[in-house]
Scaffold this motif. Structure first.
Motif, PDB file in Angstrom:
ATOM      1  N   SER A 191       0.889  -1.206  -0.060  1.00  0.00           N
ATOM      2  CA  SER A 191      -0.071  -0.253   0.074  1.00  0.00           C
ATOM      3  C   SER A 191       0.887   1.253   0.030  1.00  0.00           C
ATOM      4  O   SER A 191       2.132   1.070   0.094  1.00  0.00           O
ATOM      5  CB  SER A 191      -0.883   0.158   1.319  1.00  0.00           C
ATOM      6  OG  SER A 191      -1.802   1.096   1.162  1.00  0.00           O
ATOM      7  N   GLY A 228      -6.958  -2.352   0.890  1.00  0.00           N
ATOM      8  CA  GLY A 228      -5.946  -2.086   0.223  1.00  0.00           C
ATOM      9  C   GLY A 228      -5.975  -2.281  -1.604  1.00  0.00           C
ATOM     10  O   GLY A 228      -5.471  -1.432  -2.409  1.00  0.00           O
ATOM     11  N   THR A 235      -8.853   4.922   1.933  1.00  0.00           N
ATOM     12  CA  THR A 235      -8.027   4.464   3.051  1.00  0.00           C
ATOM     13  C   THR A 235      -7.773   5.830   4.084  1.00  0.00           C
ATOM     14  O   THR A 235      -7.250   5.581   5.163  1.00  0.00           O
ATOM     15  CB  THR A 235      -6.575   4.140   2.531  1.00  0.00           C
ATOM     16  OG1 THR A 235      -5.984   5.111   1.934  1.00  0.00           O
ATOM     17  CG2 THR A 235      -6.470   2.743   1.967  1.00  0.00           C
ATOM     18  N   ALA A 236      -7.983   6.933   3.736  1.00  0.00           N
ATOM     19  CA  ALA A 236      -8.089   7.829   4.571  1.00  0.00           C
ATOM     20  C   ALA A 236      -9.137   8.239   5.322  1.00  0.00           C
ATOM     21  O   ALA A 236     -10.216   8.687   5.016  1.00  0.00           O
ATOM     22  CB  ALA A 236      -7.438   9.450   3.870  1.00  0.00           C
ATOM     23  N   VAL A 275      -0.408   4.336  -6.236  1.00  0.00           N
ATOM     24  CA  VAL A 275      -0.361   2.905  -5.521  1.00  0.00           C
ATOM     25  C   VAL A 275       0.689   2.190  -6.479  1.00  0.00           C
ATOM     26  O   VAL A 275       0.758   2.107  -7.599  1.00  0.00           O
ATOM     27  CB  VAL A 275      -1.744   2.128  -5.494  1.00  0.00           C
ATOM     28  CG1 VAL A 275      -2.625   3.020  -4.502  1.00  0.00           C
ATOM     29  CG2 VAL A 275      -2.403   1.721  -6.771  1.00  0.00           C
ATOM     30  N   TYR A 316      -6.596  -4.356  -7.976  1.00  0.00           N
ATOM     31  CA  TYR A 316      -7.775  -3.664  -8.386  1.00  0.00           C
ATOM     32  C   TYR A 316      -8.121  -3.946  -9.557  1.00  0.00           C
ATOM     33  O   TYR A 316      -9.488  -3.726  -9.616  1.00  0.00           O
ATOM     34  CB  TYR A 316      -7.462  -2.185  -7.933  1.00  0.00           C
ATOM     35  CG  TYR A 316      -7.833  -1.799  -6.438  1.00  0.00           C
ATOM     36  CD1 TYR A 316      -8.761  -1.776  -5.790  1.00  0.00           C
ATOM     37  CD2 TYR A 316      -6.912  -0.582  -5.876  1.00  0.00           C
ATOM     38  CE1 TYR A 316      -9.247  -1.679  -4.395  1.00  0.00           C
ATOM     39  CE2 TYR A 316      -7.153  -0.542  -4.604  1.00  0.00           C
ATOM     40  CZ  TYR A 316      -8.271  -0.902  -3.818  1.00  0.00           C
ATOM     41  OH  TYR A 316      -8.432  -0.174  -2.464  1.00  0.00           O
ATOM     42  N   MET A 343       0.578   8.845   1.849  1.00  0.00           N
ATOM     43  CA  MET A 343       0.770  10.283   1.450  1.00  0.00           C
ATOM     44  C   MET A 343       0.575  11.251   2.746  1.00  0.00           C
ATOM     45  O   MET A 343      -0.443  11.249   3.394  1.00  0.00           O
ATOM     46  CB  MET A 343      -0.002  10.655   0.537  1.00  0.00           C
ATOM     47  CG  MET A 343       0.118   9.674  -0.747  1.00  0.00           C
ATOM     48  SD  MET A 343      -1.150   9.819  -2.145  1.00  0.00           S
ATOM     49  CE  MET A 343      -2.261   8.608  -1.561  1.00  0.00           C
TER      50      MET A 343
HETATM   51  C1  SAM Z   1      -3.515  11.380  -5.267  1.00  0.00           C
HETATM   52  S1  SAM Z   1      -4.977  10.954  -4.340  1.00  0.00           S
HETATM   53  C2  SAM Z   1      -6.291  11.322  -5.243  1.00  0.00           C
HETATM   54  C3  SAM Z   1      -7.534  11.660  -4.652  1.00  0.00           C
HETATM   55  C4  SAM Z   1      -8.826  11.902  -5.617  1.00  0.00           C
HETATM   56  N1  SAM Z   1      -9.108  10.713  -6.374  1.00  0.00           N
HETATM   57  C5  SAM Z   1      -8.580  13.045  -6.421  1.00  0.00           C
HETATM   58  O1  SAM Z   1      -8.137  12.888  -7.526  1.00  0.00           O
HETATM   59  O2  SAM Z   1      -8.312  14.213  -5.735  1.00  0.00           O
HETATM   60  C6  SAM Z   1      -5.247   8.970  -4.156  1.00  0.00           C
HETATM   61  C7  SAM Z   1      -6.265   8.791  -3.224  1.00  0.00           C
HETATM   62  O3  SAM Z   1      -6.168   7.275  -3.207  1.00  0.00           O
HETATM   63  C8  SAM Z   1      -6.186   6.849  -1.776  1.00  0.00           C
HETATM   64  N2  SAM Z   1      -5.639   5.504  -1.744  1.00  0.00           N
HETATM   65  C9  SAM Z   1      -4.499   5.090  -1.552  1.00  0.00           C
HETATM   66  N3  SAM Z   1      -4.136   4.020  -1.495  1.00  0.00           N
HETATM   67  C10 SAM Z   1      -5.434   3.434  -1.357  1.00  0.00           C
HETATM   68  C11 SAM Z   1      -5.925   2.185  -1.652  1.00  0.00           C
HETATM   69  N4  SAM Z   1      -5.034   1.023  -1.659  1.00  0.00           N
HETATM   70  N5  SAM Z   1      -7.127   1.858  -1.693  1.00  0.00           N
HETATM   71  C12 SAM Z   1      -8.171   2.930  -1.852  1.00  0.00           C
HETATM   72  N6  SAM Z   1      -7.551   4.355  -1.745  1.00  0.00           N
HETATM   73  C13 SAM Z   1      -6.413   4.276  -1.716  1.00  0.00           C
HETATM   74  C14 SAM Z   1      -5.506   7.813  -1.060  1.00  0.00           C
HETATM   75  O4  SAM Z   1      -6.014   8.100   0.255  1.00  0.00           O
HETATM   76  C15 SAM Z   1      -6.207   9.061  -1.838  1.00  0.00           C
HETATM   77  O5  SAM Z   1      -7.229   9.532  -1.423  1.00  0.00           O
END
Ligand code: SAM
Length: 270
Positions: free
Chosen positions: A12, A154, A133-134, A177, A185, A15
């Motif tokens: 995972s 994840g 995840t947040a 990721v 996924y 950030m």
């Molecule tokens: C770069 S941010 C993009 C957020 C949103 N989609 C945007 O474009 O504003 C990546 C997002 O993916 C979430 N994330 C990271 N790893 C993840 C996982 N394994 N499964 C689901 N969400 C995840 C993070 O918490 C974050 O909200």
């Protein structure tokens, strides 16, 4: 200063803001988030997300002060790319992604909800599932938009039934990721999409990586991060989804910090 870095910890990614605090955000956010979009680094708990690089409370306060929705605040002020989210939504509308008024939508990694909010202006799903995840942002999205937060392990969508979703989407997730998480996924996204449904996500593909773009990332990307942004071969994505019953219907480039990301639109064969 915010320093974009990426490290994998057990499949995972996490950030958060390096150097933390308001002063770090003030001094670094426009320059670095404007180029990189987010900030990633190693975590002990391995469950971090957008809240770690865009702190919930501070961002909400700043958006309110600017009299902007949090999504528009991130686009306009933090990323310096006003209208970027809307322009992707506009492209998707033009491609007919919302035309059938999807009844069930699933979004992976909605973060602040900037795509979620605009998607809900395009269609009125009876059910909108998120895998995020947040935790603070998840709570905010559930409270604000009435979406259903699914347990997020994840890289699995296990709580969602096979063939139950009309539109599965993810934005700016699969360049943050790692490869295995993205790949896992992808299988899940194809599984949960109903025949005739759509899958939309972006990846930093070959189309985004001409020599000039690679030079820009190499020279303007954050220092010290060796996994962000993650690239994914377009052909591998297209071929994989084809074997999972999903045809590539369209693609277009969207801005991503220093460079671009390629949005891929698949339709699952009926
Ligand atoms: C770069 S941010 C993009 C957020 C949103 N989609 C945007 O474009 O504003 C990546 C997002 O993916 C979430 N994330 C990271 N790893 C993840 C996982 N394994 N499964 C689901 N969400 C995840 C993070 O918490 C974050 O909200």
């Amino acid at each position: 200063m915010l320093t974009p870095m990426a490290e994998m910890t057990g499949g995972s990614c996490l950030m958060r803001a390096v150097g933390g605090g308001k002063s770090a955000l003030k001094s670094g956010v426009k320059r670095l988030l404007g180029r990189a979009g987010f900030d990633i680094l190693r975590s002990a708990n391995n469950l971090g997300g957008v809240d770690d690089f865009i702190p919930f409370e501070a961002t909400m306060r700043a958006a309110r002060a600017a009299d902007l929705s949090v999504g528009d605040y991130i686009d306009e002020v933090m990323n310096g790319t006003p209208g970027a989210t809307q322009s992707t939504i506009d492209e998707l509308r033009a491609l007919g992604v919302f035309a059938a008024n999807p009844g069930t939508v699933l979004e992976i990694g909605p973060g602040s909800g900037r795509y979620l909010e605009k998607t809900l202006k395009e269609c009125s799903p009876g059910r909108y599932e998120i895998y995020e995840t947040a935790a603070p942002w998840t709570t905010y999205l559930v409270d604000t938009f009435g979406v259903v937060a699914q347990p997020t392990a994840g890289c699995s969508l296990a709580p969602t039934l096979d063939g139950s979703v009309d539109l599965v989407h993810a934005h700016k997730v699969f360049n943050t990721v790692p490869f295995l998480g993205a790949s896992r996924y992808f299988f899940e996204m194809a599984r949960v999409t109903r025949p005739g449904g759509r899958i939309v996500f972006d990846a930093m593909t070959e189309a985004c990586l001409d020599p000039a773009a690679m030079r820009a990332w190499a020279t303007e990307g954050g220092t010290g991060h060796d996994s962000y942004p993650a690239a994914l071969p377009r052909r591998a994505c297209v071929d994989l989804f084809a074997t999972l019953g999903c045809n590539l219907e369209a693609s277009f480039l969207a801005p991503m910090g220093v460079g671009t990301t390629e949005v891929l639109v698949f339709g699952k064969r009926a």
